[in-house]
Write a protein that holds these residues in place. Structure first.
Motif, PDB file in Angstrom:
ATOM      1  N   LEU A  87      -4.743  -6.001   2.583  1.00 30.24           N
ATOM      2  CA  LEU A  87      -3.858  -5.718   1.455  1.00 30.24           C
ATOM      3  C   LEU A  87      -4.261  -4.486   0.665  1.00 30.24           C
ATOM      4  CD1 LEU A  87      -3.287  -9.322   0.086  1.00 30.24           C
ATOM      5  CD2 LEU A  87      -2.006  -8.082   1.839  1.00 30.24           C
ATOM      6  N   GLY A  88      -5.303  -3.782   1.106  1.00 31.94           N
ATOM      7  CA  GLY A  88      -5.747  -2.621   0.349  1.00 31.94           C
ATOM      8  C   GLY A  88      -6.532  -2.974  -0.892  1.00 31.94           C
ATOM      9  N   PRO A 112      -6.804  -7.686  11.192  1.00 36.24           N
ATOM     10  CA  PRO A 112      -5.749  -8.006  12.167  1.00 36.24           C
ATOM     11  C   PRO A 112      -4.341  -7.680  11.683  1.00 36.24           C
ATOM     12  CG  PRO A 112      -6.606 -10.003  11.145  1.00 36.24           C
ATOM     13  CD  PRO A 112      -7.494  -8.888  10.691  1.00 36.24           C
ATOM     14  N   ARG A 113      -4.166  -7.578  10.380  1.00 42.14           N
ATOM     15  CA  ARG A 113      -2.836  -7.281   9.830  1.00 42.14           C
ATOM     16  C   ARG A 113      -2.971  -6.190   8.771  1.00 42.14           C
ATOM     17  NH1 ARG A 113      -1.083 -13.238   7.954  1.00 42.14           N
ATOM     18  NH2 ARG A 113      -3.038 -12.941   6.825  1.00 42.14           N
ATOM     19  N   ARG A 114      -1.826  -5.628   8.368  1.00 44.23           N
ATOM     20  CA  ARG A 114      -1.846  -4.603   7.330  1.00 44.23           C
ATOM     21  C   ARG A 114      -0.587  -4.707   6.480  1.00 44.23           C
ATOM     22  NH1 ARG A 114       1.342  -0.203   8.956  1.00 44.23           N
ATOM     23  NH2 ARG A 114       2.029  -0.299  11.128  1.00 44.23           N
ATOM     24  N   LEU A 115      -0.740  -4.355   5.213  1.00 41.01           N
ATOM     25  CA  LEU A 115       0.378  -4.355   4.280  1.00 41.01           C
ATOM     26  C   LEU A 115       1.233  -3.117   4.491  1.00 41.01           C
ATOM     27  CD1 LEU A 115       1.462  -5.950   1.739  1.00 41.01           C
ATOM     28  CD2 LEU A 115       0.218  -4.268   0.358  1.00 41.01           C
ATOM     29  N   VAL A 116       2.554  -3.308   4.496  1.00 38.22           N
ATOM     30  CA  VAL A 116       3.483  -2.181   4.593  1.00 38.22           C
ATOM     31  C   VAL A 116       4.527  -2.299   3.497  1.00 38.22           C
ATOM     32  CG1 VAL A 116       3.186  -1.866   7.079  1.00 38.22           C
ATOM     33  CG2 VAL A 116       4.998  -3.374   6.239  1.00 38.22           C
ATOM     34  N   PHE A 117       5.136  -1.162   3.186  1.00 37.05           N
ATOM     35  CA  PHE A 117       6.243  -1.083   2.236  1.00 37.05           C
ATOM     36  C   PHE A 117       7.516  -0.863   3.032  1.00 37.05           C
ATOM     37  CE2 PHE A 117       8.979   1.607  -0.484  1.00 37.05           C
ATOM     38  CZ  PHE A 117       9.105   0.787  -1.602  1.00 37.05           C
ATOM     39  N   LEU A 118       8.555  -1.603   2.712  1.00 38.70           N
ATOM     40  CA  LEU A 118       9.795  -1.539   3.478  1.00 38.70           C
ATOM     41  C   LEU A 118      10.960  -1.045   2.628  1.00 38.70           C
ATOM     42  CD1 LEU A 118       9.702  -4.957   5.399  1.00 38.70           C
ATOM     43  CD2 LEU A 118       8.883  -2.718   6.194  1.00 38.70           C
ATOM     44  N   HIS A 119      11.747  -0.146   3.210  1.00 37.28           N
ATOM     45  CA  HIS A 119      13.061   0.192   2.678  1.00 37.28           C
ATOM     46  C   HIS A 119      14.074  -0.627   3.472  1.00 37.28           C
ATOM     47  CE1 HIS A 119      11.904   3.629   0.127  1.00 37.28           C
ATOM     48  NE2 HIS A 119      10.970   3.842   1.046  1.00 37.28           N
ATOM     49  N   GLY A 171      16.744   0.992  -4.482  1.00 36.45           N
ATOM     50  CA  GLY A 171      17.576   0.000  -3.815  1.00 36.45           C
ATOM     51  C   GLY A 171      16.745  -1.186  -3.352  1.00 36.45           C
ATOM     52  N   PRO A 172      17.174  -1.877  -2.291  1.00 37.60           N
ATOM     53  CA  PRO A 172      16.408  -3.029  -1.810  1.00 37.60           C
ATOM     54  C   PRO A 172      15.121  -2.590  -1.108  1.00 37.60           C
ATOM     55  CG  PRO A 172      18.320  -2.673  -0.422  1.00 37.60           C
ATOM     56  CD  PRO A 172      18.443  -1.707  -1.562  1.00 37.60           C
ATOM     57  N   ILE A 173      13.991  -3.114  -1.581  1.00 38.55           N
ATOM     58  CA  ILE A 173      12.687  -2.772  -1.015  1.00 38.55           C
ATOM     59  C   ILE A 173      11.878  -4.045  -0.865  1.00 38.55           C
ATOM     60  CG2 ILE A 173      12.613  -0.410  -1.897  1.00 38.55           C
ATOM     61  CD1 ILE A 173      10.968  -1.420  -4.258  1.00 38.55           C
ATOM     62  N   ALA A 174      10.760  -3.945  -0.141  1.00 38.11           N
ATOM     63  CA  ALA A 174       9.946  -5.134   0.081  1.00 38.11           C
ATOM     64  C   ALA A 174       8.524  -4.727   0.430  1.00 38.11           C
ATOM     65  CB  ALA A 174      10.532  -5.991   1.211  1.00 38.11           C
ATOM     66  N   LEU A 175       7.627  -5.676   0.291  1.00 41.36           N
ATOM     67  CA  LEU A 175       6.304  -5.604   0.882  1.00 41.36           C
ATOM     68  C   LEU A 175       6.275  -6.589   2.038  1.00 41.36           C
ATOM     69  CD1 LEU A 175       4.010  -5.510  -2.292  1.00 41.36           C
ATOM     70  CD2 LEU A 175       4.593  -3.591  -0.775  1.00 41.36           C
ATOM     71  N   ALA A 176       5.445  -6.304   3.032  1.00 41.19           N
ATOM     72  CA  ALA A 176       5.364  -7.178   4.201  1.00 41.19           C
ATOM     73  C   ALA A 176       3.989  -7.044   4.837  1.00 41.19           C
ATOM     74  CB  ALA A 176       6.451  -6.829   5.217  1.00 41.19           C
ATOM     75  N   LEU A 177       3.605  -8.070   5.573  1.00 41.93           N
ATOM     76  CA  LEU A 177       2.398  -8.041   6.389  1.00 41.93           C
ATOM     77  C   LEU A 177       2.818  -7.945   7.850  1.00 41.93           C
ATOM     78  CD1 LEU A 177      -0.174 -10.665   5.025  1.00 41.93           C
ATOM     79  CD2 LEU A 177      -0.513  -8.194   5.265  1.00 41.93           C
ATOM     80  N   VAL A 178       2.267  -6.962   8.556  1.00 39.45           N
ATOM     81  CA  VAL A 178       2.572  -6.807   9.977  1.00 39.45           C
ATOM     82  C   VAL A 178       1.264  -6.736  10.772  1.00 39.45           C
ATOM     83  CG1 VAL A 178       4.724  -5.587   9.488  1.00 39.45           C
ATOM     84  CG2 VAL A 178       2.635  -4.265   9.923  1.00 39.45           C
ATOM     85  N   LYS A 179       1.348  -6.959  12.059  1.00 51.20           N
ATOM     86  CA  LYS A 179       0.188  -6.815  12.923  1.00 51.20           C
ATOM     87  C   LYS A 179      -0.298  -5.365  12.883  1.00 51.20           C
ATOM     88  CE  LYS A 179       1.393 -10.585  16.076  1.00 51.20           C
ATOM     89  NZ  LYS A 179       1.720 -10.979  17.472  1.00 51.20           N
ATOM     90  N   ARG A 180      -1.604  -5.201  12.941  1.00 47.96           N
ATOM     91  CA  ARG A 180      -2.192  -3.876  12.796  1.00 47.96           C
ATOM     92  C   ARG A 180      -1.668  -2.879  13.815  1.00 47.96           C
ATOM     93  NH1 ARG A 180      -6.531  -1.692  15.262  1.00 47.96           N
ATOM     94  NH2 ARG A 180      -7.207  -3.705  16.087  1.00 47.96           N
ATOM     95  N   ASN A 181      -1.384  -3.329  15.048  1.00 47.53           N
ATOM     96  CA  ASN A 181      -0.999  -2.397  16.114  1.00 47.53           C
ATOM     97  C   ASN A 181       0.491  -2.067  16.133  1.00 47.53           C
ATOM     98  OD1 ASN A 181      -0.025  -4.820  16.999  1.00 47.53           O
ATOM     99  ND2 ASN A 181      -1.167  -4.868  18.925  1.00 47.53           N
ATOM    100  N   VAL A 206       3.557   3.311   5.373  1.00 49.69           N
ATOM    101  CA  VAL A 206       2.187   2.814   5.481  1.00 49.69           C
ATOM    102  C   VAL A 206       1.589   2.604   4.099  1.00 49.69           C
ATOM    103  CG1 VAL A 206      -0.161   3.368   6.241  1.00 49.69           C
ATOM    104  CG2 VAL A 206       1.797   3.869   7.737  1.00 49.69           C
ATOM    105  N   VAL A 207       1.022   1.424   3.874  1.00 45.71           N
ATOM    106  CA  VAL A 207       0.223   1.145   2.681  1.00 45.71           C
ATOM    107  C   VAL A 207      -1.240   1.064   3.090  1.00 45.71           C
ATOM    108  CG1 VAL A 207      -0.232  -0.465   0.794  1.00 45.71           C
ATOM    109  CG2 VAL A 207       2.137  -0.054   1.534  1.00 45.71           C
ATOM    110  N   VAL A 208      -1.541   0.199   4.048  1.00 47.06           N
ATOM    111  CA  VAL A 208      -2.882   0.084   4.616  1.00 47.06           C
ATOM    112  C   VAL A 208      -2.856   0.751   5.990  1.00 47.06           C
ATOM    113  CG1 VAL A 208      -4.640  -1.514   5.479  1.00 47.06           C
ATOM    114  CG2 VAL A 208      -3.414  -2.010   3.343  1.00 47.06           C
ATOM    115  N   GLU A 209      -3.763   1.680   6.209  1.00 48.50           N
ATOM    116  CA  GLU A 209      -3.780   2.435   7.452  1.00 48.50           C
ATOM    117  C   GLU A 209      -4.031   1.515   8.657  1.00 48.50           C
ATOM    118  OE1 GLU A 209      -3.209   5.590   8.016  1.00 48.50           O
ATOM    119  OE2 GLU A 209      -2.916   6.131   5.899  1.00 48.50           O
ATOM    120  N   PRO A 210      -3.355   1.782   9.782  1.00 50.85           N
ATOM    121  CA  PRO A 210      -3.571   0.962  11.006  1.00 50.85           C
ATOM    122  C   PRO A 210      -5.023   1.038  11.479  1.00 50.85           C
ATOM    123  CG  PRO A 210      -1.651   2.389  11.233  1.00 50.85           C
ATOM    124  CD  PRO A 210      -2.350   2.828   9.994  1.00 50.85           C
TER     125      PRO A 210
END
Length: 324
Positions: free
Chosen positions: A215-216, A245-252, A292-302, A320-324
């Motif tokens: 999560l940074g 194993p996972r990383r935080l991302v910002f979504l549009h 507009g509509p945005i989100a945070l999400a957890l995705v697999k690192r790869n 990218v929020v947390v680098e892969p």
């Protein structure tokens, strides 16, 4: 604990874990602009408040928390985590020391478990741990606010604004006496700016196996040059030998969709279609007054940083929020 500010005109109660305060006061985007402009205040009186006093408070907390607090100067804000033995996040604490007492606020309803853990670790240290939630309410003033702080109120000042530890009995008087702070702003506006600034929240961006690196929180809440706390081995191992194993991302998110994907909505790579493999999940989604509509999400690192995603059927572009 129901806030008296729910009686203000236009107040619509929040639901779920944030029950007890206002989600908004009738105009979500106006309230977001108010906060972004450095005016208004947010009622966070549903959050837990814990105080730790005593001569050994800082040296004792230093042994338990992920943050370096043994020499924390009075008035300097910090944040810290409490981890499980396996390094998974159990508590997120937002702290300030006033010279005699460490004040911290926590997620709503988590203060009992936090206090139980702290009490179990007191041993012979000269510390006193108390639940002050019934007496003290947290109020947030945004960055840039010129509002006057009532005399004697403990303030936790950060780049994102000031958290006031206000006597609960004075909450209505604070709201009524504008004192330069402007109108009450609902929690949804506060959350929209939190997502915009990529700030994780316990119970939203975390699950039972989240580690701080995902999560940074390394640096801001986890100090890498200290040990002697539960879960430190996992923190050091991942930092020195591998990647989380996972990383935080910002979504549009696709703005044409009527509904926002709720917490837990499964994410897939768009090129693989709606039946593709699950690669993560939405943690918080909001409607932002500018983005507009945005989100945070957890995705697999790869997951490739440039890959377009699907949140159920909603198209999403990632940053990218947390680098892969």
């Amino acid at each position: 604990m129901k806030s008296p500010l729910l009686s203000l005109p236009g107040a619509v109660p929040a639901e779920g874990v944030d029950e007890g305060v206002a989600a908004h006061y009738g105009d979500l985007f106006r309230e977001q602009r108010t906060l972004a402009d450095g005016t208004g205040f947010v009622d966070l009186s549903h959050r837990g408040v814990v105080a730790v006093s005593g001569a050994d408070r800082l040296s004792w907390l230093h042994l338990l928390l992920t943050q370096h607090v043994s020499d924390l100067p009075a008035g300097r804000a910090t944040e810290a985590l409490i981890l499980s033995a396996n390094g998974h996040i159990e508590h997120a604490l937002y702290l300030v020391d006033d010279g005699e007492t460490v004040w911290m606020h926590t997620e709503p309803g988590t203060q009992d478990a936090l206090i139980a853990y702290l009490e179990s670790m007191k041993f012979f240290y000269r510390v006193d741990v108390t639940d002050r939630t019934g007496e003290i309410a947290v109020v947030h003033l945004p960055a840039g606010s010129i509002a006057e702080v009532p005399e004697g109120v403990v303030v936790r000042e950060t780049p994102h604004g000031r958290d006031l530890f206000l006597p609960r009995a004075g909450l209505e008087a604070f709201a009524a006496d504008t004192g330069g702070h402007g109108p009450a702003v609902g929690l949804l506006a506060y959350e929209a700016l939190r997502v915009e600034h990529h700030r994780p929240r316990l119970g939203f961006e975390t699950d039972h196996r989240t580690i701080p690196h995902e999560l940074g929180w390394i640096g801001s809440a986890v100090h890498l040059q200290k040990g002697c706390y539960r879960g430190q081995e996992t923190v050091a191992r991942v930092h020195n030998l591998g990647k989380p194993p996972r990383r935080l991302v910002f979504l549009h998110l696709d703005g044409s969709e009527v509904h926002l994907p709720p917490h837990g909505t499964e994410l897939r790579i768009a090129d693989e279609g709606p039946d593709g493999r699950k690669i993560g999940f939405v943690t918080t989604s909001v409607r932002h007054y500018e983005l507009g509509p945005i989100a945070l999400a957890l995705v697999k690192r790869n997951v490739p940083p440039g890959a377009r995603l699907l949140a159920d059927t909603t198209a999403a572009a990632q940053e990218v929020v947390v680098e892969p």
